[in-house]
Design a protein around this motif. Structure first.
Motif, PDB file in Angstrom:
ATOM      1  N   ALA A 198     -65.791  24.851   8.288  1.00 24.38           N
ATOM      2  CA  ALA A 198     -67.372  25.781   7.651  1.00 24.38           C
ATOM      3  C   ALA A 198     -68.654  24.856   8.134  1.00 24.38           C
ATOM      4  CB  ALA A 198     -67.531  25.072   6.050  1.00 24.38           C
ATOM      5  N   PHE A 199     -67.935  23.841   8.920  1.00 23.93           N
ATOM      6  CA  PHE A 199     -69.184  22.898  10.192  1.00 23.93           C
ATOM      7  C   PHE A 199     -69.005  23.877  10.894  1.00 23.93           C
ATOM      8  CE2 PHE A 199     -69.654  19.900  13.311  1.00 23.93           C
ATOM      9  CZ  PHE A 199     -70.762  19.814  13.205  1.00 23.93           C
ATOM     10  N   THR A 226     -67.542  27.042  12.090  1.00 21.33           N
ATOM     11  CA  THR A 226     -68.780  28.178  11.671  1.00 21.33           C
ATOM     12  C   THR A 226     -70.544  28.045  11.666  1.00 21.33           C
ATOM     13  OG1 THR A 226     -66.470  29.590  10.565  1.00 21.33           O
ATOM     14  CG2 THR A 226     -68.136  30.530  10.802  1.00 21.33           C
ATOM     15  N   THR A 227     -71.271  27.210  10.674  1.00 19.35           N
ATOM     16  CA  THR A 227     -71.733  27.425  11.016  1.00 19.35           C
ATOM     17  C   THR A 227     -72.521  26.697  12.391  1.00 19.35           C
ATOM     18  OG1 THR A 227     -71.983  26.513   8.878  1.00 19.35           O
ATOM     19  CG2 THR A 227     -74.194  25.286   9.554  1.00 19.35           C
ATOM     20  N   HIS A 228     -71.880  26.011  13.026  1.00 15.77           N
ATOM     21  CA  HIS A 228     -72.645  25.840  13.721  1.00 15.77           C
ATOM     22  C   HIS A 228     -72.802  26.578  15.195  1.00 15.77           C
ATOM     23  CE1 HIS A 228     -73.262  22.459  17.914  1.00 15.77           C
ATOM     24  NE2 HIS A 228     -72.587  22.912  18.336  1.00 15.77           N
ATOM     25  N   LEU A 264     -72.843  29.815  14.296  1.00 16.70           N
ATOM     26  CA  LEU A 264     -74.379  30.760  13.811  1.00 16.70           C
ATOM     27  C   LEU A 264     -75.079  29.636  14.386  1.00 16.70           C
ATOM     28  CD1 LEU A 264     -73.037  31.467  10.431  1.00 16.70           C
ATOM     29  CD2 LEU A 264     -72.725  33.268  12.597  1.00 16.70           C
ATOM     30  N   PHE A 265     -75.326  28.600  14.260  1.00 24.01           N
ATOM     31  CA  PHE A 265     -76.876  28.060  14.821  1.00 24.01           C
ATOM     32  C   PHE A 265     -77.406  28.131  16.697  1.00 24.01           C
ATOM     33  CE2 PHE A 265     -78.588  23.938  16.666  1.00 24.01           C
ATOM     34  CZ  PHE A 265     -80.059  24.213  15.946  1.00 24.01           C
ATOM     35  N   TYR A 295     -80.086  31.156  16.234  1.00 27.20           N
ATOM     36  CA  TYR A 295     -81.236  29.946  16.061  1.00 27.20           C
ATOM     37  C   TYR A 295     -81.668  29.201  17.062  1.00 27.20           C
ATOM     38  CZ  TYR A 295     -83.994  26.248  13.857  1.00 27.20           C
ATOM     39  OH  TYR A 295     -85.718  25.759  13.018  1.00 27.20           O
TER      40      TYR A 295
END
Length: 327
Positions: free
Chosen positions: A232-233, A235-237, A239-240, A244
């Motif tokens: 999860a971390f 994948t989130t990183h 995407l960031f 973003y």
């Protein structure tokens, strides 16, 4: 007591590395930014002028017909006005810093480089290609060992319970080094994101694999509990970074923490199990943090030094992988 000392060492090393990392100090330099802005207006850096600076970054003249579009060979090289301005301003600024006795700094997340025969960073490209070749060799050797040299189950699957996890690691590693070679030969927005995303995915997964193997996690439910937060971390990183902000400094800290953490875990595991290759791994552990922090290695980009250092480290981890199947 050994675990306590290892935990303290891990904390100190990670704290030191996070503290010293300072990415992209060069492109925040006012003189560099002024140089780039002036170049994009005039098309010149000093006496060097770039004819294609009359084109916008997308390669199409805003007020001209089709035959005024940027030539195909320039589109292929992707050396548009912005990239040429950044490159030449970086070269000039580094000459000024060298004359003042200052060391090199990063520009847009990368150390200073010189283009050679149309390749942006030949040393990093070469070392990335070597890493790709060595990872392919390691993965192929592991595959042959499991399915041709060791006995198989009746359903033709390997007895080694971590085999599938290592296969995924091999594929992610080869994918990462492929995009690394592409990115360092031609730095554009797409190749940059593919390279960074692939590297983060590899580091996140390899940290997960390190934890599962070193702690001998065989239960599926336990594996899911360990994998869920790490994936999860990661994948989130990713995407960031892609959607973003491509924050070079933050990404470097995340990657170094994940990389050093898994190296230390492997080192502790090798020591506790008295692995035959533990001395090799300990040597690699002592060298890799220095390669991450060194701005240049024999006048090569620091990334080239890190890429060069990961080739022997992979060979040592490959020996751990092959021999760990019998543990």
């Amino acid at each position: 007591m050994m675990i306590d000392r290892s935990s303290i060492a891990l904390f100190l090393v990670l704290s030191f590395l996070v503290g010293v990392l300072d990415a992209s100090a060069g492109d925040s330099d006012p003189r560099y930014r002024t140089c780039v802005a002036q170049c994009e207006k005039t098309g010149c850096v000093g006496e060097r002028c770039f004819p294609h600076c009359k084109f916008p970054s997308d390669g199409v003249a805003s007020d001209g017909p089709w035959y005024m579009q940027e030539p195909l060979y320039l589109k292929w090289k992707q050396w548009d006005c912005e990239s040429d301005c950044r490159y030449n301003c970086m070269i000039d600024r580094e000459k000024e810093r060298e004359a003042l006795g200052d060391g090199p700094v990063k520009y847009h997340g990368k150390w200073p480089f010189k283009r050679v025969f149309g390749i942006q960073e030949p040393a990093s490209v070469a070392f990335s290609a070597f890493n790709l070749a060595m990872h392919f060799h390691g993965w192929l050797s592991f595959f042959i060992l499991l399915y041709y040299n060791l006995p198989l189950k009746q359903d033709k699957k390997a007895y080694y319970e971590f085999a599938s996890l290592w296969h995924i690691y091999g594929l992610l590693a080869m994918n990462s080094w492929f995009w690394s070679a592409v990115f360092h030969s031609r730095d554009v927005d797409l190749t940059e994101k593919l390279d960074y995303s692939s590297a983060v995915a590899l580091l996140g997964y390899s940290l997960l694999l390190t934890i599962l193997r070193s702690f001998n996690v065989r239960d599926e439910a336990a594996r899911v509990m360990v994998a869920a937060p790490l994936l999860a971390f990661t994948t989130t990183h990713i995407l960031f970074l892609n959607f973003y902000s491509l924050d070079y400094g933050w990404n470097m800290k995340v990657c170094v923490v994940m990389g050093v953490a898994q190296l230390l875990i492997w080192a502790i595991w090798a020591g506790r199990t008295h692995h035959p290759s533990r001395w090799k791994l300990w040597v690699v552990d002592s060298l890799m943090p220095m390669l991450y922090g060194m701005p240049q290695l024999f006048h090569l980009p620091a990334y080239g030094g890190v890429s060069l250092g990961t080739m022997p480290s992979f060979e040592h981890l490959s020996s751990l992988r092959r021999l760990s199947s019998s543990l």
